[in-house]
Every structure is written in C-alpha cells, then in structure tokens.
Enzyme design. Structure first.
Site, short mmCIF file in Angstrom:
data_model
loop_
_atom_site.label_atom_id
_atom_site.label_comp_id
_atom_site.label_asym_id
_atom_site.label_seq_id
_atom_site.Cartn_x
_atom_site.Cartn_y
_atom_site.Cartn_z
N ASP A 63 0.63 -1.21 0.20
CA ASP A 63 0.21 0.00 0.01
C ASP A 63 0.66 1.37 -0.14
OD1 ASP A 63 -1.85 -1.55 0.04
OD2 ASP A 63 -3.12 -1.06 1.84
N HIS A 112 0.99 -8.60 2.60
CA HIS A 112 0.30 -7.21 2.74
C HIS A 112 -0.86 -7.69 3.87
CE1 HIS A 112 -1.22 -3.27 2.60
NE2 HIS A 112 -2.74 -3.73 2.02
N ASN A 141 -3.26 -4.54 -1.57
CA ASN A 141 -4.59 -3.82 -2.16
C ASN A 141 -4.69 -2.86 -2.64
OD1 ASN A 141 -4.80 -3.98 0.78
ND2 ASN A 141 -7.02 -2.73 0.01
N HIS A 165 -10.70 -5.80 8.81
CA HIS A 165 -10.27 -6.99 7.97
C HIS A 165 -10.17 -7.98 8.31
CE1 HIS A 165 -9.01 -3.47 5.14
NE2 HIS A 165 -8.23 -3.11 5.82
N VAL A 220 -4.24 -3.64 7.91
CA VAL A 220 -4.22 -2.96 8.95
C VAL A 220 -3.57 -1.88 9.45
CG1 VAL A 220 -5.13 -3.76 11.62
CG2 VAL A 220 -4.86 -5.30 9.71
N HIS A 221 -4.31 -0.35 9.57
CA HIS A 221 -3.98 0.81 10.35
C HIS A 221 -3.50 0.53 11.19
CE1 HIS A 221 -5.57 1.71 6.41
NE2 HIS A 221 -4.42 0.82 5.87
FE FE2 Z 1 -3.81 -2.65 2.74
#
Ligand code: FE2
Length: 464
Positions: free
Chosen positions: A193, A315, A230, A325, A353-354
């Site tokens: 990402d 990822h 993604n 997610h 995952v942020h």
């Molecule tokens: Fe992502």
C-alpha cells in the site's frame, strides 16, 4: 446426578478457558488522540518537482539481483524521454561506468504517465558507496547508495519496516522518524500500500507521481523492497481499467526473475544475513498455483548457515486482533502456515491494518476439519507476526480492537509509526517500534529476537 456434575464440570472448563483467553498480552496504555488524517496538498514542498528542463524526478532504487550486487534505478522524466542511462562510480574511483536502461509509459483512464525509466546496474562491489547520475543530457541529478556486505551468516544489517504509507501529514512524519532514528536503517522492507492514489476520483495517478517525489528523499539513497498491497491493484473495470497492478508494475520493478519467480508479486532476495521472501496477498496462492509451487520450492532452498534470518513480507496479516479486515489473511494462513513452522521462519511482517501489533510465537496448524483443534497455541518453531500497517495514510487509524485481547497477541497499539529490525549476528536481532509522534529515539515496543534455526541448535537461551 451424573448429568448435573457433568454440567458443573462443563461450566468450570468453560470458565477456565475464558480466564485463559483473558490472559492475553498487552494493549498499550498509550491512546493516541484520534484526528482526521489528511493528505498533503499538491503544492506541498515534499511534492516539489526538481528544477530544470526534463529533470529526473521520483528517483528510487531497489535490489536488482538475488544477492545484492545489482541495483535497479528508476526515475521519471516529464518533458521528453531523454536518456535511460545511468552514470555511476564508486566512492574511491574516478572512473565512471555507464549502464543502459529502458523507459515505459502507461495510460490510466484520462491520465498519461511521464517517461518511467528503469536501469539495472550490475556487478557492483559489496559494501561500497556508489554515486549515480540520472538525467544525462538535460538536467543531471546525482544520488548515492551503499551496497550491502557480502551475504554471510554473521553480517550485521539494519532493516527499516514501513507499511501503508500514503501521503498524508502523518506519512511525512513517519518517514522523517525513520530517517532520523538514531539506529540507521540501511534498507526499507515495505509491506504494501504505497500511494493510495486509488482513493482519488478515477484513481488519479497524479498521486502516484506525488508519492514518488515524496519518498525520493529516502528511496533514492537506499533500496526499498516492495510488497504489493490492495491499493496497488488499481482494478477499475467501470472505466475500462482491467489490468490489475498496472501503475505499480510500471513504476516499481522488482528482481523476481532472480529467484525463479514468474511474476513480480512474489519473489525473494538475500541481503547480508537475511533471506527475505515477499508474498502476494492479492495473487492466487492456492494449491497448484504459480505462487504455491514457487514457495514450495523456495523454502527448502534457504540455507540458514548462509542466511540465518528468514523474514517473510506480505500485505494482509494472518494474526490480527483489530476489528478491521477480519479473516482476510486466513485463507493464505491455512495454505502456508505449516511450511512457516516447518522451516522456522523468524518473523512475518504485514501491513493492511492501520495500527501496530506484535504476536507471540504461535501456530494454528492442528485443525483437520473434525478434531476441533483450531485455537492458536504457543509454538517455539513458529514466527513472530508483526502488523506494521501504521505508516499514516489518509484512511486513518484502526482503533477498534477485539476484546478481550487474544492470547496470541503480545502487544498492540493504535498509533502511526515504523519499526527497525537490527540484525547483530546469526543468533541475535534487536527489534523496535517507534511512534511517529515521539522523540526520534523513543521505542514504544521492543524485543530481542533469538534466531529460530540457531536457537534450536544452541538451546541455552529461552526467550523469544
Ligand atoms: Fe491494505
């Protein structure tokens, strides 16, 4: 009576298992103030185009071969193609070498790219500082990089870990924190990402260009090892864009052929004392697929006497206790986790995952449909799983966690940041995670890694 005792016993077992589940790791007491994460405007200084006619911009490098004696240099020219040549010379030599590359362009909806140049420089000396010049004939710009030491088991080396970076004000803070960390990273392992251009109308690819200019200040001077996320898919059939990964593959080449991979989404490299396997969460990975067959052949090839540290990048995380997610990494886990345990992978870094999370050494490989054994268990042959998707992109932080914290989760915190994996020798590596709002030397999480392969041989240590 028997039935009654059975119920009591059942309730007791249930209570004990709930208590056991509650015995998880640490959810950080630090709670970051939640603010809107916004992208830097197009006229930000970090996006500035370099002055001069047809000046090369978005310069970045990555490893170009299996062992670190080659580098792929990429850059973009906007006015005309110009030359795809790179001039390069080692620090101690005045003799300039020339390498010839190629350029590509692509269209995405109503966007047309600049001239994207890629040039591989081969047969470099290990552990040597090289200068290189691009933009020959118009506006030359000079950069430099260090080649890694020759591959070997006790070679110290320091990797940075960044994921889900984007181009917000927080992305800029994260990158600055990585650059100013007193433990200097020598190569970035990027877990996917990149630009988040696809969050703009029609995936405005101008945001791929701004991201390239933003990250140049690091990626032109040390290799970034790429993983596809993604946000690299850019699959948009509604506007006729049906070729997945088009902007990403045109802009960010990787040396996949050197590890006998057949696609740029999964590949491996050796660097110093590490063997790094990059996997593709968004390419087929089921049985009989190209990625499956490649990984099946790749893992037995890893010689831990040569590269003791076996690191996997992907990822979508397999172990994730945030409410984001959910289960997205589960099908790949089912396919590949037994191999990771068998081949004693040291650590798996993922993004997506942020937030930040580090697992215990756990595996979940006993389930066979009918036996009901489907809870992760402590396993000293298993990797530590680290989610580092906290670069700071415009989508903001993942703050919502599953409660109670699962037992497999050792530490979790919803903050932006980066990490450092600092290999000392064949047995020890020091890992640290750094928030992007603290002082540059502050460690918010850390762990000594004891190499899985050599730990097994010398069992005098007992920690991770
Ligand atoms: Fe992502």
């Amino acid at each position: 009576m028997g039935c009654c005792w059975g119920s009591v016993l059942g309730a007791l077992v249930l209570l004990l298992s709930v208590l056991d589940l509650c015995n998880g790791g640490t959810t950080s007491a630090f709670v970051r103030k939640v603010e809107k994460t916004v992208d830097m405007p197009l006229d930000s200084d970090v996006f500035r185009t370099p002055p001069g006619y047809n000046a090369p911009q978005q310069v970045h490098i990555t490893q170009g071969d299996l062992e670190g004696k080659a580098v792929i240099v990429s850059w973009v020219t906007m006015d005309e193609p110009g030359l795809s040549k790179v001039l390069y010379w080692s620090e101690n030599s005045k003799h300039k070498h020339k390498a010839k590359g190629i350029f590509v362009t692509y269209k995405f909806y109503n966007y047309t790219s600049g001239y994207i140049h890629h040039c591989e420089i081969k047969n470099l000396k290990f552990n040597t500082k090289y200068y290189y010049e691009v933009g020959i004939g118009h506006t030359p710009r000079t950069f430099w990089f260090m080649t890694p030491p020759e591959v070997g088991p006790d070679v110290p080396y320091t990797f940075g870990l960044i994921g889900d970076l984007g181009q917000s004000y927080d992305s800029n803070k994260t990158l600055t924190h990585y650059e100013l960390n007193p433990t200097k990273g020598q190569t970035v392992l990027f877990v996917g990402d990149l630009s988040y251009a696809d969050n703009y109308p029609f995936h405005d690819n101008v945001r791929w260009d701004t991201w390239g200019r933003f990250t140049e200040r690091s990626a032109a001077y040390q290799p970034w090892i790429w993983t596809a996320g993604n946000h690299e898919l850019d699959f948009f059939p509604e506007i006729g864009e049906t070729e997945p990964f088009k902007p990403y593959t045109h802009r960010y080449p990787v040396p996949y052929k050197a590890s006998n991979s057949t696609a740029p989404f999964w590949y491996s490299i050796k660097r110093a004392s590490a063997y790094i396997i990059v996997l593709a969460s968004y390419s087929a990975y089921g049985k009989y697929t190209p990625q499956y067959k490649w990984l099946e052949q790749e893992l037995p090839k890893v010689n831990r006497s040569e590269t003791p540290w076996l690191i996997v990048l992907m990822h979508a995380p397999w172990y994730n206790s945030y409410n984001y997610h959910y289960m997205e990494g589960e099908t790949m886990r089912v396919m590949y986790e037994p191999w990771f345990v068998k081949y004693k992978v040291d650590v798996v870094f993922a993004g997506h995952v942020h937030a930040y999370e580090r697992s215990e050494r756990v595996s979940n490989v006993a389930y066979n449909i009918v036996n009901g054994i489907c809870t992760p268990v402590k396993d000293q042959s298993a990797p530590v799983y680290i989610t580092i998707g906290d670069g700071g992109n415009l989508e903001g932080l993942a703050t919502n966690m599953t409660e109670p914290q699962p037992e497999y989760s050792a530490f979790r915190e919803a903050s932006f940041g980066h990490a450092i994996f600092d290999i000392k020798n064949r047995t020890h590596a020091y890992y640290s995670w750094h928030r992007n709002q603290d002082g540059y030397a502050v460690e918010a999480d850390s762990l000594w890694f004891f190499n899985r392969y050599w730990h097994q041989i010398d069992d005098s240590t007992t920690a991770q």
